[in-house]
Write an enzyme that holds these catalytic residues in place. Sequence first.
Site, PDB file in Angstrom:
ATOM      1  N   HIS A 156       0.613  -4.752  -4.566  1.00 53.49           N
ATOM      2  CA  HIS A 156      -0.712  -4.292  -4.990  1.00 53.49           C
ATOM      3  C   HIS A 156      -0.658  -2.817  -5.380  1.00 53.49           C
ATOM      4  O   HIS A 156      -1.217  -2.408  -6.404  1.00 53.49           O
ATOM      5  CB  HIS A 156      -1.721  -4.471  -3.848  1.00 53.49           C
ATOM      6  CG  HIS A 156      -1.955  -5.900  -3.439  1.00 53.49           C
ATOM      7  ND1 HIS A 156      -2.144  -6.912  -4.344  1.00 53.49           N
ATOM      8  CD2 HIS A 156      -2.044  -6.471  -2.205  1.00 53.49           C
ATOM      9  CE1 HIS A 156      -2.341  -8.058  -3.698  1.00 53.49           C
ATOM     10  NE2 HIS A 156      -2.276  -7.811  -2.400  1.00 53.49           N
ATOM     11  N   HIS A 197       4.215  -7.154   0.559  1.00 53.10           N
ATOM     12  CA  HIS A 197       3.091  -7.764  -0.156  1.00 53.10           C
ATOM     13  C   HIS A 197       2.124  -6.675  -0.624  1.00 53.10           C
ATOM     14  O   HIS A 197       1.707  -6.655  -1.794  1.00 53.10           O
ATOM     15  CB  HIS A 197       2.383  -8.745   0.787  1.00 53.10           C
ATOM     16  CG  HIS A 197       1.181  -9.401   0.202  1.00 53.10           C
ATOM     17  ND1 HIS A 197       1.208 -10.643  -0.389  1.00 53.10           N
ATOM     18  CD2 HIS A 197      -0.121  -8.990   0.127  1.00 53.10           C
ATOM     19  CE1 HIS A 197       0.003 -10.969  -0.802  1.00 53.10           C
ATOM     20  NE2 HIS A 197      -0.824  -9.984  -0.503  1.00 53.10           N
ATOM     21  N   GLU A 198       1.773  -5.766   0.284  1.00 46.03           N
ATOM     22  CA  GLU A 198       0.848  -4.682  -0.061  1.00 46.03           C
ATOM     23  C   GLU A 198       1.477  -3.713  -1.059  1.00 46.03           C
ATOM     24  O   GLU A 198       0.778  -3.118  -1.888  1.00 46.03           O
ATOM     25  CB  GLU A 198       0.426  -3.931   1.207  1.00 46.03           C
ATOM     26  CG  GLU A 198      -0.357  -4.776   2.200  1.00 46.03           C
ATOM     27  CD  GLU A 198      -1.656  -5.321   1.620  1.00 46.03           C
ATOM     28  OE1 GLU A 198      -2.268  -4.625   0.773  1.00 46.03           O
ATOM     29  OE2 GLU A 198      -2.040  -6.449   1.984  1.00 46.03           O
TER      30      GLU A 198
END
Length: 355
Positions: free
Chosen positions: A23, A19-20
């Site tokens: 980003h 998920h990170e």
Amino acid sequence: MVTSILAVVVVLGGLIFFHELGHFVVARSLGMGVSVFSLGFGTRLFGFTRGKTDYRVCAFPLGGYVQLVGESVDAELPEGFGPEESFSRRPPWQRMLVVLAGPVFNFILAWFIFWGLAYSQGAQELLPVIGQVTNSSAAEEAGIVPGDQIIEIDGVRIEVWEDLVDRIEANEGDSMFLTVQRGSELFSVHVTPRLQEKRNLFGEIKTMPMLGIAPKGEILSRELGFFDAAVQGARQIWEVSGLMVMGIVKLIERVIPMSDMGGVILITEMIHKEAQNGIVNLLALTALISINLGILNLLPIPVLDGGHILFFFLETVTGKPLSPRVQQFALKIGMMLLLMLMILATFNDILRHFR
């Protein structure tokens, strides 16, 4: 036990890390500065610096984080980073893309997993073979017995059980012409579904046409090519996402009781169970959790990615950002709501052990 602990760390840590990573990838592709990319939280164990970013591994392995440069307007820029790399100084659509990338990467990860499973395991589909016939039902009165296989309905080929269910539920009270195979014999019957009450997946009582039959459980395994498996994986993402979104709606409507909510303890137990059942089951569960993580992060709750996306969208519409005071108040409300949900989910997890 060691296998289960390792599975929990790899699954939960890997999902949050991926998920990170979303980003990070989009922020860097747009030229934004990233001072830290961390695998895990807490004390820095080891790492290296490449460019201006400190890539590190920390003591607590469940998750990770990306520290963007200039996340707020008044944030001091780290040494070596210029104003042009500041996140907060970029147009709202770019900030929106960076925040959106996290949940999107969760869906991409789930797609890759489903794709790989479909390619290696094939498509598993339930055959339209009758396993049980309800007493005094439309099917029994038509002479259908356990072991029969439905071949056609009104001239339309029935390949899998889902085709059979779709045809029955679409019926509006008309007689249906079924072609049935019993052993080596083929014969036809007329049967009219009856409206009956049935609980759906979410526990709601719905009135729908039914024949009074249940599947035998025979599975057809169909091999898929590389690209067909990709399509199958995307289809699974769509179906699972739809069910999860509907589940959230039913939870808000109180159709699903709050006591059914689960938290980290329940997820850990599920990972432990599937780790014992083999890598295929564990990967399938990982994909489901990844989709769940993506959907939950898209909810328009301040603190979550969806809340930030809402802020940036409003900024795009009005031409100016929300005041810091409004944002801080919204974030506090969001944090309180999220904390309450986490406490409720954990409380439910604990209660399950005493039932």
